[in-house]
Design an enzyme around this catalytic site. Structure first.
Site, PDB file in Angstrom:
ATOM      1  N   TYR A  35     141.228 -42.816  99.372  1.00 46.65           N
ATOM      2  CA  TYR A  35     141.236 -43.026  97.921  1.00 46.65           C
ATOM      3  C   TYR A  35     141.449 -44.505  97.666  1.00 46.65           C
ATOM      4  O   TYR A  35     141.956 -45.245  98.524  1.00 46.65           O
ATOM      5  CB  TYR A  35     142.238 -42.147  97.183  1.00 46.65           C
ATOM      6  CG  TYR A  35     143.721 -42.340  97.427  1.00 46.65           C
ATOM      7  CD1 TYR A  35     144.322 -43.591  97.575  1.00 46.65           C
ATOM      8  CD2 TYR A  35     144.553 -41.220  97.454  1.00 46.65           C
ATOM      9  CE1 TYR A  35     145.691 -43.724  97.744  1.00 46.65           C
ATOM     10  CE2 TYR A  35     145.933 -41.348  97.637  1.00 46.65           C
ATOM     11  CZ  TYR A  35     146.483 -42.607  97.770  1.00 46.65           C
ATOM     12  OH  TYR A  35     147.842 -42.739  97.945  1.00 46.65           O
ATOM     13  N   THR A  36     141.042 -44.948  96.463  1.00 46.12           N
ATOM     14  CA  THR A  36     141.076 -46.375  96.173  1.00 46.12           C
ATOM     15  C   THR A  36     142.493 -46.895  95.943  1.00 46.12           C
ATOM     16  O   THR A  36     142.801 -48.037  96.287  1.00 46.12           O
ATOM     17  CB  THR A  36     140.214 -46.697  94.946  1.00 46.12           C
ATOM     18  OG1 THR A  36     140.623 -45.860  93.848  1.00 46.12           O
ATOM     19  CG2 THR A  36     138.731 -46.468  95.262  1.00 46.12           C
ATOM     20  N   GLU A  99     135.250 -44.584  99.945  1.00 47.07           N
ATOM     21  CA  GLU A  99     136.369 -44.736  99.022  1.00 47.07           C
ATOM     22  C   GLU A  99     136.134 -43.835  97.809  1.00 47.07           C
ATOM     23  O   GLU A  99     135.060 -43.857  97.199  1.00 47.07           O
ATOM     24  CB  GLU A  99     136.506 -46.195  98.563  1.00 47.07           C
ATOM     25  CG  GLU A  99     136.989 -47.150  99.644  1.00 47.07           C
ATOM     26  CD  GLU A  99     138.501 -47.137  99.795  1.00 47.07           C
ATOM     27  OE1 GLU A  99     139.176 -46.423  99.033  1.00 47.07           O
ATOM     28  OE2 GLU A  99     138.992 -47.873 100.680  1.00 47.07           O
ATOM     29  N   HIS A 141     141.875 -41.020 105.993  1.00 45.81           N
ATOM     30  CA  HIS A 141     142.435 -42.308 106.415  1.00 45.81           C
ATOM     31  C   HIS A 141     143.828 -42.100 107.007  1.00 45.81           C
ATOM     32  O   HIS A 141     144.207 -42.747 107.984  1.00 45.81           O
ATOM     33  CB  HIS A 141     142.490 -43.245 105.205  1.00 45.81           C
ATOM     34  CG  HIS A 141     142.643 -44.682 105.564  1.00 45.81           C
ATOM     35  ND1 HIS A 141     142.882 -45.645 104.620  1.00 45.81           N
ATOM     36  CD2 HIS A 141     142.595 -45.343 106.756  1.00 45.81           C
ATOM     37  CE1 HIS A 141     142.975 -46.833 105.220  1.00 45.81           C
ATOM     38  NE2 HIS A 141     142.804 -46.673 106.507  1.00 45.81           N
ATOM     39  N   ASP A 151     146.236 -41.705 102.304  1.00 42.86           N
ATOM     40  CA  ASP A 151     145.082 -41.258 101.528  1.00 42.86           C
ATOM     41  C   ASP A 151     144.068 -40.476 102.382  1.00 42.86           C
ATOM     42  O   ASP A 151     144.025 -40.669 103.589  1.00 42.86           O
ATOM     43  CB  ASP A 151     144.399 -42.458 100.862  1.00 42.86           C
ATOM     44  CG  ASP A 151     143.978 -43.553 101.850  1.00 42.86           C
ATOM     45  OD1 ASP A 151     144.834 -43.970 102.652  1.00 42.86           O
ATOM     46  OD2 ASP A 151     142.813 -43.996 101.814  1.00 42.86           O
TER      47      ASP A 151
END
Length: 255
Positions: A35-36, A99, A141, A151
């Protein structure tokens, strides 16, 4: 590079300068989901394309389902950082990084919209058709960088991806009262837990001591595969889920 044709049909192209050639392989065989962790998708997209950031990913998926490609799949994006999986430490060279726009744990972590997940599924399916990515190599990740990264987190709907043929998944075993392994424990049971985590792919040293590293890796495993409770305690639910995952891998059979 002024531009390129997108690998994924329908993707917008916004070129990031943060990439290089793959090392040791020309063909990715993993997908890493992130995720960003930023307030806005626009801000994340700009950051991934800023040479000062020294980070990038191949794709970014916005909350409305728009897909932006920033690095060609044939090139090495800078998304995984210090990481490992099954003994491989250059994850960037063997993976495609995606992402997914979400503010993350520190900025108001929230569920991922359905249309965003539909876009992620379509993107992953396309990547898996173009490259030899097996289901168990669609990873978080947090799997390849436990402790350093969390994330895409426990809200990410791995079950939905699995229904579309993406990612390795078994329904988590129910949480019940019973014996647990926790930090400070030592012995054969801890060594077996560490061995199973390492066999699955996690970077954990087999010492027979439930140390800080083991706690961190257990949390990473729970965040992906048993997200109802992420506490680093290896209870029966965690261990049974891990055994069943290992037992369902094509190349392994764990009783």
């Amino acid at each position: 590079m002024s531009g390129f044709a997108p690998d994924h049909p329908g993707a917008e192209v916004r070129v990031s300068p943060n990439f290089g050639p793959r090392r040791g392989t020309e063909v990715p065989d993993m997908i890493i989901l992130h995720y960003t962790g930023m307030e806005t998708g626009a801000g994340a997209e700009a950051w991934l394309c800023d040479p000062a950031s020294e980070v990038s990913s191949h794709y970014l998926v916005h909350e409305d389902g728009r897909v932006v490609q920033m690095v060609r799949e044939s090139d090495r994006a800078w998304h995984a950082g210090k990481s490992s999986w099954r003994g491989i430490t250059d994850i960037n060279s063997c993976s495609v990084g995606i992402e997914i726009v979400n503010p993350g744990h520190t900025l108001g972590y929230r569920p991922f919209p359905e249309r965003q997940i539909e876009a992620v599924i379509s993107l992953c399916q396309g990547i898996s058709r173009r490259h030899p990515v097996s289901s168990e190599r669609v990873l978080a990740h947090s799997d390849v960088a436990p402790g350093r990264k969390v994330d895409p987190g426990e809200r990410f709907p791995w079950r939905v991806l699995a229904a579309a043929g993406l990612g390795h998944f078994v329904a988590p075993s129910p949480i019940r009262r019973g014996p647990v392994l926790r930090p400070g424990d030592e012995g054969a049971a801890v060594e077996e837990l560490q061995s199973m985590l390492a066999l699955y792919g996690y970077g954990v040293e087999i010492t027979g001591v439930f140390d800080v590293q083991t706690d961190i890796v257990v949390q990473a495993f729970q965040r992906h595969f048993r997200p109802r409770r992420v506490d680093g305690v290896a209870d029966g639910s965690t261990i049974r889920t891990l055994r069943r995952l290992l037992g369902s891998l094509p190349e392994l059979s764990v009783q």
